[in-house]
Design an enzyme around this catalytic site. Sequence first.
Site, PDB file in Angstrom:
ATOM      1  N   GLU A 295       0.822  -1.204   0.000  1.00  0.00           N
ATOM      2  CA  GLU A 295       0.000   0.000   0.000  1.00  0.00           C
ATOM      3  C   GLU A 295       0.860   1.260   0.000  1.00  0.00           C
ATOM      4  O   GLU A 295       0.506   2.265  -0.632  1.00  0.00           O
ATOM      5  CB  GLU A 295      -0.942  -0.003   1.205  1.00  0.00           C
TER       6      GLU A 295
ATOM      7  N   TRP B  53       1.650   1.734  -3.502  1.00  0.00           N
ATOM      8  CA  TRP B  53       0.596   2.407  -4.278  1.00  0.00           C
ATOM      9  C   TRP B  53       0.706   3.925  -4.141  1.00  0.00           C
ATOM     10  O   TRP B  53       0.474   4.663  -5.104  1.00  0.00           O
ATOM     11  CB  TRP B  53      -0.779   1.937  -3.817  1.00  0.00           C
TER      12      TRP B  53
ATOM     13  N   TRP C 234     -19.846  11.925 -19.456  1.00  0.00           N
ATOM     14  CA  TRP C 234     -20.264  12.060 -18.064  1.00  0.00           C
ATOM     15  C   TRP C 234     -20.996  13.384 -17.867  1.00  0.00           C
ATOM     16  O   TRP C 234     -20.683  14.392 -18.518  1.00  0.00           O
ATOM     17  CB  TRP C 234     -19.059  12.055 -17.134  1.00  0.00           C
TER      18      TRP C 234
ATOM     19  N   ASN D 248     -10.893   2.625   2.539  1.00  0.00           N
ATOM     20  CA  ASN D 248     -10.521   2.580   1.126  1.00  0.00           C
ATOM     21  C   ASN D 248     -11.450   1.707   0.293  1.00  0.00           C
ATOM     22  O   ASN D 248     -11.790   2.054  -0.845  1.00  0.00           O
ATOM     23  CB  ASN D 248      -9.084   2.075   0.968  1.00  0.00           C
TER      24      ASN D 248
ATOM     25  N   TRP E  58     -15.932  12.031 -12.841  1.00  0.00           N
ATOM     26  CA  TRP E  58     -15.074  11.718 -11.700  1.00  0.00           C
ATOM     27  C   TRP E  58     -14.538  12.973 -11.022  1.00  0.00           C
ATOM     28  O   TRP E  58     -14.262  12.963  -9.813  1.00  0.00           O
ATOM     29  CB  TRP E  58     -13.904  10.817 -12.122  1.00  0.00           C
TER      30      TRP E  58
ATOM     31  N   TRP F  98      -9.736   8.132  -8.037  1.00  0.00           N
ATOM     32  CA  TRP F  98     -10.949   8.446  -8.788  1.00  0.00           C
ATOM     33  C   TRP F  98     -10.840   8.029 -10.248  1.00  0.00           C
ATOM     34  O   TRP F  98     -11.800   7.513 -10.831  1.00  0.00           O
ATOM     35  CB  TRP F  98     -11.280   9.935  -8.660  1.00  0.00           C
TER      36      TRP F  98
END
Length: 479
Positions: A276, A279, A307, A343, A361, A384
Amino acid sequence: MATTVVWFWDDLRVHDNPALWKAARRGRVAPVFIYAPEELGERAWGGARKWWLHYSLQSLQESLRQRGNDLYLYRAPESLPVLEAVLTTTRADALYWNTRYDPIGRTLQERVAHTFKARGIEVRAFPSRLMHDPDSVRTDSGQPYTVFTPFWKRFLQTAQVPSPLPAPERLLPPESAPPEGVSLESLRLLPVPDWAGGIRATWQPGEAAAHQRLQAFLQQAVHAYADMRDRPDVDGTSRLSPYLANGEISPRQIWHATLNASGGQWSKGVESFLRELGWREFAYHVLYHHPHTLTEPLRPEFRNFPWQDTTTPEVRAWHKGRTGIPMVDAGMRQLWHTGWMHNRVRMIVASWLTKNLLYHWRLGEAWFWDTLVDADPANNVLGWQWSAGCGADAAPYYRIFNPVLQGRRFDPNGAYVRQWVPELRNLPTEYLHAPWEAPPSVLEAAGVALGQTYPFPQVELDKSRQRALELFENWHARG
């Protein structure tokens, strides 16, 4: 004796702060923090981060005073004139800071460095926000990565995570005082009226609190992390993200503390947790090499995806946790109350907004930016765009989270939903994640009146999923 101005930003700590450490070894130090939200534009601190910033600065002030110095606070529309005034009045011959990797920060640093180097000032920036230099980890062909797994493999092969630095024992103040600054209270970072009661009850900002949280996690939860990290109903994550976002702890401190606590053994939980951190490194790697992703999708074909991009009552209901989908509503209410969201639930609420409701988004990312105490430009944008299917290593657009199945899998006993959606607490667990499936007698016995005490779903799950897939197929066919 030489004097160095240390420009704090998102590194609000005294331990493992290379700029502060090097400045202290050089001579006298003038620590400076400049609150200049105007030069950050849309990336100025959101409401939740401002609340955290107030207490983080307070903590840093106390730490510096314990070492014989202080934090000089300034409020200005731009940083450069303030730094110029501080350098002049303190007769400092050097300006140090810790490197920023976001596009706005990089541009600002370059302008400041160019200005003062031309005047003979020693300017140095030190890496500490990341464990790797974004230019140092590349593919065999020399390109930056856009997929996490090969990035992580190369990171583990090539990156050497430096050992954390200690805090300076003493910080000599400048012989000539800097220009008079402002009080912390005058920055008006705390909300009026005070809506932060839930955040205040949940968090304790500051460097000391960051290390307390890390030690508690390493003692109690790290070895079960791989199994518990997706469960929002248990305290199975580190919750270090706001401390990282505000620089009260560094990733290399976390890295080495985790390995030291495990005796250097990469258990399943340790590996999952360090991944993590990887990430986070990857998010900055992508933003560093593709700065346009701060506002535009990494995958350019999604720039014309249809969108909806305006905030409607439907989006406001999502803000408030009134979508009629218990797992989504629980997450949005947790966010509003505590400034943080688990998360796994972040992915669920993002999928609902961008796919089931078909909103852009950027609308969701902006709401998170304002309401998260851990709002971070790289992590927020990466998350996102991943959820929307338009970014790095993104989930395919046709992967649409089913919030009912997600709830039943990751909140199996309903504790999370019952905590944050108390109007449903008396429903049997069988129906908790989909109250519209409950027989009328069950709803009545639980005191639930759909459309009154709790809303009907904004859209039907199956129909909205099919609508999103058809929109994607038609858009993709048009090229």
